[in-house]
Design a protein around this motif. Structure first.
Motif, PDB file in Angstrom:
ATOM      1  N   LYS A   1       0.850  -1.190   0.000  1.00  0.00           N
ATOM      2  CA  LYS A   1       0.000   0.000   0.000  1.00  0.00           C
ATOM      3  C   LYS A   1       0.888   1.244   0.000  1.00  0.00           C
ATOM      4  O   LYS A   1       1.734   1.423   0.869  1.00  0.00           O
ATOM      5  CB  LYS A   1      -0.903  -0.005   1.236  1.00  0.00           C
ATOM      6  N   ARG A   2       0.667   2.096  -0.993  1.00  0.00           N
ATOM      7  CA  ARG A   2       1.397   3.366  -1.093  1.00  0.00           C
ATOM      8  C   ARG A   2       0.393   4.467  -1.367  1.00  0.00           C
ATOM      9  O   ARG A   2      -0.359   4.396  -2.340  1.00  0.00           O
ATOM     10  CB  ARG A   2       2.429   3.316  -2.219  1.00  0.00           C
ATOM     11  N   ASP A   3       0.392   5.472  -0.525  1.00  0.00           N
ATOM     12  CA  ASP A   3      -0.533   6.600  -0.689  1.00  0.00           C
ATOM     13  C   ASP A   3      -1.980   6.136  -0.816  1.00  0.00           C
ATOM     14  O   ASP A   3      -2.707   6.568  -1.717  1.00  0.00           O
ATOM     15  CB  ASP A   3      -0.143   7.462  -1.899  1.00  0.00           C
ATOM     16  N   GLU A   4      -2.380   5.235   0.064  1.00  0.00           N
ATOM     17  CA  GLU A   4      -3.758   4.726   0.114  1.00  0.00           C
ATOM     18  C   GLU A   4      -4.169   3.916  -1.123  1.00  0.00           C
ATOM     19  O   GLU A   4      -5.346   3.672  -1.349  1.00  0.00           O
ATOM     20  CB  GLU A   4      -4.764   5.867   0.337  1.00  0.00           C
ATOM     21  N   VAL A   5      -3.209   3.513  -1.931  1.00  0.00           N
ATOM     22  CA  VAL A   5      -3.486   2.706  -3.130  1.00  0.00           C
ATOM     23  C   VAL A   5      -2.647   1.433  -3.049  1.00  0.00           C
ATOM     24  O   VAL A   5      -1.470   1.479  -2.691  1.00  0.00           O
ATOM     25  CB  VAL A   5      -3.141   3.494  -4.420  1.00  0.00           C
TER      26      VAL A   5
END
Length: 81
Positions: free
Chosen positions: A26-30
């Protein structure tokens, strides 16, 4: 078939029931798929269950059925006329 897969490893049957495991981050809510070089040992084991399950299932098929399903890109969409 279910008993055979449970006797091999319960994770194999879970792979069949739940679908393939795709390690993600998960990176930046994605969520993104992780590169295989970043997989943990536990993630590698779950992915291996998917391949073992596929091997067991395809080994049980006749030559004609194996050829038919090996041409499929997606489950449930192949072989319907």
């Amino acid at each position: 078939m279910k008993i055979f897969k449970h006797s091999t490893d319960k994770g194999i049957w879970e792979s069949i029931e739940n679908g393939p495991f795709i390690p993600q981050v998960k990176r930046d809510e994605v969520f993104f798929n992780k590169p295989s070089s970043e997989w943990t040992e536990a993630e590698n084991k779950k992915v291996k269950f998917d391949w073992i399950a596929k091997n067991i299932i395809t080994s049980a098929l006749s030559y004609d059925e194996f050829f038919r399903v090996s041409q499929c890109r997606r489950p449930k969409k192949c072989g319907t006329s």
